[in-house]
Motif scaffolding. Structure first.
Motif, PDB file in Angstrom:
ATOM      1  N   SER A   1      -3.588  -7.084  -2.049  1.00  0.00           N
ATOM      2  CA  SER A   1      -2.698  -5.935  -2.255  1.00  0.00           C
ATOM      3  C   SER A   1      -3.211  -4.649  -1.615  1.00  0.00           C
ATOM      4  N   VAL A   2      -4.521  -4.510  -1.470  1.00  0.00           N
ATOM      5  CA  VAL A   2      -5.076  -3.281  -0.896  1.00  0.00           C
ATOM      6  C   VAL A   2      -5.295  -3.428   0.610  1.00  0.00           C
ATOM      7  N   MET A   3      -5.961  -4.490   1.016  1.00  0.00           N
ATOM      8  CA  MET A   3      -6.196  -4.699   2.452  1.00  0.00           C
ATOM      9  C   MET A   3      -4.964  -5.265   3.154  1.00  0.00           C
ATOM     10  N   ASN A   4      -4.182  -6.084   2.440  1.00  0.00           N
ATOM     11  CA  ASN A   4      -3.019  -6.749   3.037  1.00  0.00           C
ATOM     12  C   ASN A   4      -3.416  -7.522   4.304  1.00  0.00           C
ATOM     13  N   PRO A   5      -4.350  -8.471   4.187  1.00  0.00           N
ATOM     14  CA  PRO A   5      -4.842  -9.167   5.389  1.00  0.00           C
ATOM     15  C   PRO A   5      -3.756  -9.954   6.113  1.00  0.00           C
ATOM     16  N   HIS A   6      -2.728 -10.372   5.379  1.00  0.00           N
ATOM     17  CA  HIS A   6      -1.655 -11.133   6.010  1.00  0.00           C
ATOM     18  C   HIS A   6      -0.876 -10.303   7.031  1.00  0.00           C
ATOM     19  N   THR A   7      -0.942  -8.966   6.925  1.00  0.00           N
ATOM     20  CA  THR A   7      -0.253  -8.129   7.905  1.00  0.00           C
ATOM     21  C   THR A   7      -0.965  -8.136   9.254  1.00  0.00           C
ATOM     22  N   GLN A   8      -2.212  -8.603   9.257  1.00  0.00           N
ATOM     23  CA  GLN A   8      -2.954  -8.685  10.511  1.00  0.00           C
ATOM     24  C   GLN A   8      -2.726 -10.015  11.226  1.00  0.00           C
ATOM     25  N   ALA A   9      -1.939 -10.886  10.625  1.00  0.00           N
ATOM     26  CA  ALA A   9      -1.599 -12.166  11.250  1.00  0.00           C
ATOM     27  C   ALA A   9      -0.351 -11.994  12.105  1.00  0.00           C
ATOM     28  N   TRP A  10       0.043 -13.100  12.767  1.00  0.00           N
ATOM     29  CA  TRP A  10       1.150 -13.013  13.709  1.00  0.00           C
ATOM     30  C   TRP A  10       2.323 -13.917  13.334  1.00  0.00           C
ATOM     31  N   GLY A  11       2.119 -14.858  12.404  1.00  0.00           N
ATOM     32  CA  GLY A  11       3.161 -15.841  12.148  1.00  0.00           C
ATOM     33  C   GLY A  11       3.592 -15.906  10.697  1.00  0.00           C
ATOM     34  N   PHE A  12       3.577 -17.107  10.146  1.00  0.00           N
ATOM     35  CA  PHE A  12       4.143 -17.360   8.818  1.00  0.00           C
ATOM     36  C   PHE A  12       3.434 -16.607   7.707  1.00  0.00           C
ATOM     37  N   ALA A  13       2.159 -16.257   7.892  1.00  0.00           N
ATOM     38  CA  ALA A  13       1.390 -15.603   6.833  1.00  0.00           C
ATOM     39  C   ALA A  13       1.955 -14.231   6.468  1.00  0.00           C
ATOM     40  N   GLN A  14       2.650 -13.597   7.407  1.00  0.00           N
ATOM     41  CA  GLN A  14       3.193 -12.272   7.124  1.00  0.00           C
ATOM     42  C   GLN A  14       4.227 -12.294   5.999  1.00  0.00           C
ATOM     43  N   GLN A  15       4.942 -13.393   5.863  1.00  0.00           N
ATOM     44  CA  GLN A  15       5.994 -13.484   4.860  1.00  0.00           C
ATOM     45  C   GLN A  15       5.630 -14.382   3.684  1.00  0.00           C
ATOM     46  N   PHE A  16       4.482 -15.043   3.740  1.00  0.00           N
ATOM     47  CA  PHE A  16       4.116 -15.975   2.673  1.00  0.00           C
ATOM     48  C   PHE A  16       3.738 -15.197   1.409  1.00  0.00           C
ATOM     49  N   PRO A  17       4.198 -15.635   0.226  1.00  0.00           N
ATOM     50  CA  PRO A  17       3.940 -14.884  -1.029  1.00  0.00           C
ATOM     51  C   PRO A  17       2.540 -15.129  -1.591  1.00  0.00           C
ATOM     52  N   PHE A  18       1.521 -14.700  -0.871  1.00  0.00           N
ATOM     53  CA  PHE A  18       0.146 -14.899  -1.321  1.00  0.00           C
ATOM     54  C   PHE A  18      -0.107 -14.192  -2.658  1.00  0.00           C
ATOM     55  N   ALA A  19       0.401 -12.976  -2.788  1.00  0.00           N
ATOM     56  CA  ALA A  19       0.178 -12.211  -4.022  1.00  0.00           C
ATOM     57  C   ALA A  19       0.759 -12.943  -5.225  1.00  0.00           C
ATOM     58  N   PHE A  20       1.926 -13.539  -5.067  1.00  0.00           N
ATOM     59  CA  PHE A  20       2.548 -14.286  -6.171  1.00  0.00           C
ATOM     60  C   PHE A  20       1.694 -15.485  -6.562  1.00  0.00           C
ATOM     61  N   VAL A  21       1.180 -16.208  -5.585  1.00  0.00           N
ATOM     62  CA  VAL A  21       0.333 -17.376  -5.860  1.00  0.00           C
ATOM     63  C   VAL A  21      -0.924 -16.955  -6.628  1.00  0.00           C
ATOM     64  N   ILE A  22      -1.544 -15.879  -6.184  1.00  0.00           N
ATOM     65  CA  ILE A  22      -2.764 -15.399  -6.847  1.00  0.00           C
ATOM     66  C   ILE A  22      -2.457 -14.904  -8.256  1.00  0.00           C
ATOM     67  N   ALA A  23      -1.344 -14.191  -8.423  1.00  0.00           N
ATOM     68  CA  ALA A  23      -0.984 -13.676  -9.745  1.00  0.00           C
ATOM     69  C   ALA A  23      -0.746 -14.811 -10.739  1.00  0.00           C
ATOM     70  N   ILE A  24      -0.029 -15.856 -10.328  1.00  0.00           N
ATOM     71  CA  ILE A  24       0.234 -16.993 -11.215  1.00  0.00           C
ATOM     72  C   ILE A  24      -1.068 -17.689 -11.586  1.00  0.00           C
ATOM     73  N   ALA A  25      -1.937 -17.902 -10.605  1.00  0.00           N
ATOM     74  CA  ALA A  25      -3.216 -18.554 -10.872  1.00  0.00           C
ATOM     75  C   ALA A  25      -4.074 -17.710 -11.818  1.00  0.00           C
ATOM     76  N   THR A  26      -4.031 -16.393 -11.652  1.00  0.00           N
ATOM     77  CA  THR A  26      -4.825 -15.503 -12.515  1.00  0.00           C
ATOM     78  C   THR A  26      -4.305 -15.519 -13.947  1.00  0.00           C
ATOM     79  N   LEU A  27      -2.988 -15.465 -14.110  1.00  0.00           N
ATOM     80  CA  LEU A  27      -2.411 -15.527 -15.456  1.00  0.00           C
ATOM     81  C   LEU A  27      -2.743 -16.850 -16.139  1.00  0.00           C
ATOM     82  N   LEU A  28      -2.657 -17.936 -15.408  1.00  0.00           N
ATOM     83  CA  LEU A  28      -2.989 -19.247 -15.964  1.00  0.00           C
ATOM     84  C   LEU A  28      -4.457 -19.307 -16.354  1.00  0.00           C
TER      85      LEU A  28
END
Length: 444
Positions: free
Chosen positions: A32-59
């Motif tokens: 959320s702070v660095m947003n490393p996926h914005t430094q990529a060029w393809g599918f990673a820019q739109q992939f919901p990484f934050a959602f995956v991490i949030a669900i795993a953290t809540l679990l």
């Protein structure tokens, strides 16, 4: 390649997150702070990484053994009320659909902030949180600093697109907040950490200057003066500022100075006048609507009713007027109270750390967080960054550190604490006498 790297790092972290929720908090900060996926060029820019991490953290939090309670400190209580008030103001927002989208974004930040308040408990946790913040923002500081040195500061430095720090002004303020944290790591780190921070701090400062942000210049000045006043070595600190500041400023091109000179001539600056017009709008709106207008109120129809110049539609460009317009005077009061409580908590940590053996790190961290807060308070007066997540993570660090010192004080015998305080008072008295004798000798 970058897409694959970010994806591998995120999914390889999931077993660690499921083992301990603190890793989820750290990964969330990275995403959320660095947003490393914005430094990529393809599918990673739109992939919901934050959602995956949030669900795993809540679990992970649900499955973790032991009690999982929110520390009920003054900061936590006010933050809870602030979140509740934002929900109430959103329920009567002027633009419900736009407000709902922004509400979703802000509430995710608040949810992870509360999770961080629960799971950040040890000094190691606090240290890792600070490191993650520094590395996430320092990446852009180093990158922008090298870009500035290579190009002579002619071109502006920008942050990652479509993020909190994508705007040049926002990136500059984020870097200013991070520099005191870098200095804390320099004070408390080993040889390689100190060398890394020695490189990262000046590069981040150059990157902030090369953003051409006038608010950033004011924030840097305020933070430098505050750090100098709080320093135990004012003469040395003043000499360092006098030696280091001129080369950094002289490196910048003439167009940079022309931009900074416009600070004193704000009446002729259309951008400055647009901001003042937006501030008037926010004030008038808050007077008319007790709960404010809800999120996302910078629309022509609102300016037509509440702004002195209905045609000059601008965002608030101020954390204070942003909160005032969106959540009213009560919301602004809660937001300001949050800052006051954070400042007082840091001051208490500094005082208490002096009397507890082995807790010098806590006092240093609290002092540097205060410097970051000073920079944010000044620079934020000219930017719409009220919901920027980094200041909220600094609140987490303060709450956790305060709790650690309270526990340590309970376990430290009273006579030991009194002995430490007595030794400190004796040392201060000795220094005063030596200073007085030195002054008498010079007078003679």
């Amino acid at each position: 390649m970058r897409d694959i790297l970010v994806t591998v790092l995120v999914f390889c972290s999931l077993p660690l997150i499921l083992r301990a929720p603190i890793y989820g908090v750290l990964m969330w900060i990275w995403i959320s702070v660095m947003n490393p996926h914005t430094q990529a060029w393809g599918f990673a820019q739109q992939f919901p990484f934050a959602f995956v991490i949030a669900i795993a953290t809540l679990l992970s939090l649900l499955l973790a053994p032991g009690r999982k309670t929110l520390p009920m400190t003054p900061i936590t209580v006010v933050l809870l009320f602030f979140v509740l008030w934002m929900n109430l103001s959103t329920a009567q927002a002027i633009f419900p659909e736009a407000a709902a989208a922004q509400w979703n974004k802000v509430m995710k930040i608040m949810l992870m902030t509360f999770i961080a308040l629960i799971v950040v408990r040890t000094r190691h946790d606090v240290q890792r949180l600070v490191w993650m913040l520094v590395l996430s923002l320092g990446f852009y500081g180093v990158k922008g600093g090298l870009f500035t040195l290579r190009g002579g500061g002619v071109d502006r430095v920008w942050g990652p697109a479509s993020t909190f720090i994508g705007d040049n002004n926002a990136l500059a303020l984020a870097l200013i907040i991070s520099i005191p944290l870098m200095y804390y790591l320099y004070q408390t780190g080993g040889k390689w950490s100190r060398l890394a921070m020695l490189a990262m701090m000046p590069l981040s400062a150059m990157s902030a200057l090369a953003s051409y942000s006038r608010g950033a210049l004011l924030a840097i000045a305020a933070m430098a003066v505050f750090a100098w006043l709080r320093s135990g070595h004012r003469l040395l600190g003043g000499l360092l500022l006098a030696v280091l500041a001129p080369p950094a400023l002289l490196f910048m091109p003439e167009r940079w100075f022309d931009r900074m000179d416009s600070i004193g001539n704000y009446a002729a600056d259309s951008s400055a006048q647009g901001r003042i017009n937006a501030w008037h709008m926010a004030f008038n709106l808050a007077r008319d609507r007790f709960m404010g207008g809800g999120f996302e109120i910078s629309e022509p129809s609102v300016f037509a009713i509440y702004a002195p110049d209905p045609q000059a539609v601008h965002a608030a460009h101020s954390i204070y007027f942003q909160i005032l317009g969106e959540h009213g005077f009560v919301g602004l009061g809660l937001y300001l109270l949050l800052g006051v409580l954070a400042w007082r908590t840091a001051s208490r940590i500094i005082r208490q750390a002096r009397s507890l053996p082995g807790q010098e790190w806590a006092g240093r961290l609290a002092a540097m967080i205060q410097a970051s807060m000073m920079g944010f308070a000044v620079g934020g007066a000219f930017l719409s960054l009220a919901y920027f997540d980094v200041p909220y993570y600094l609140l987490v660090a303060l709450v956790a550190t305060r709790r650690l010192l309270a526990n340590d004080a309970l376990s430290t015998p009273l006579d030991t604490q009194q002995h430490q305080i007595g030794r400190r008072h004796m040392a201060e008295e000795t220094q005063r006498r030596q200073a007085a004798q030195g002054g008498d000798g010079q007078a003679r």
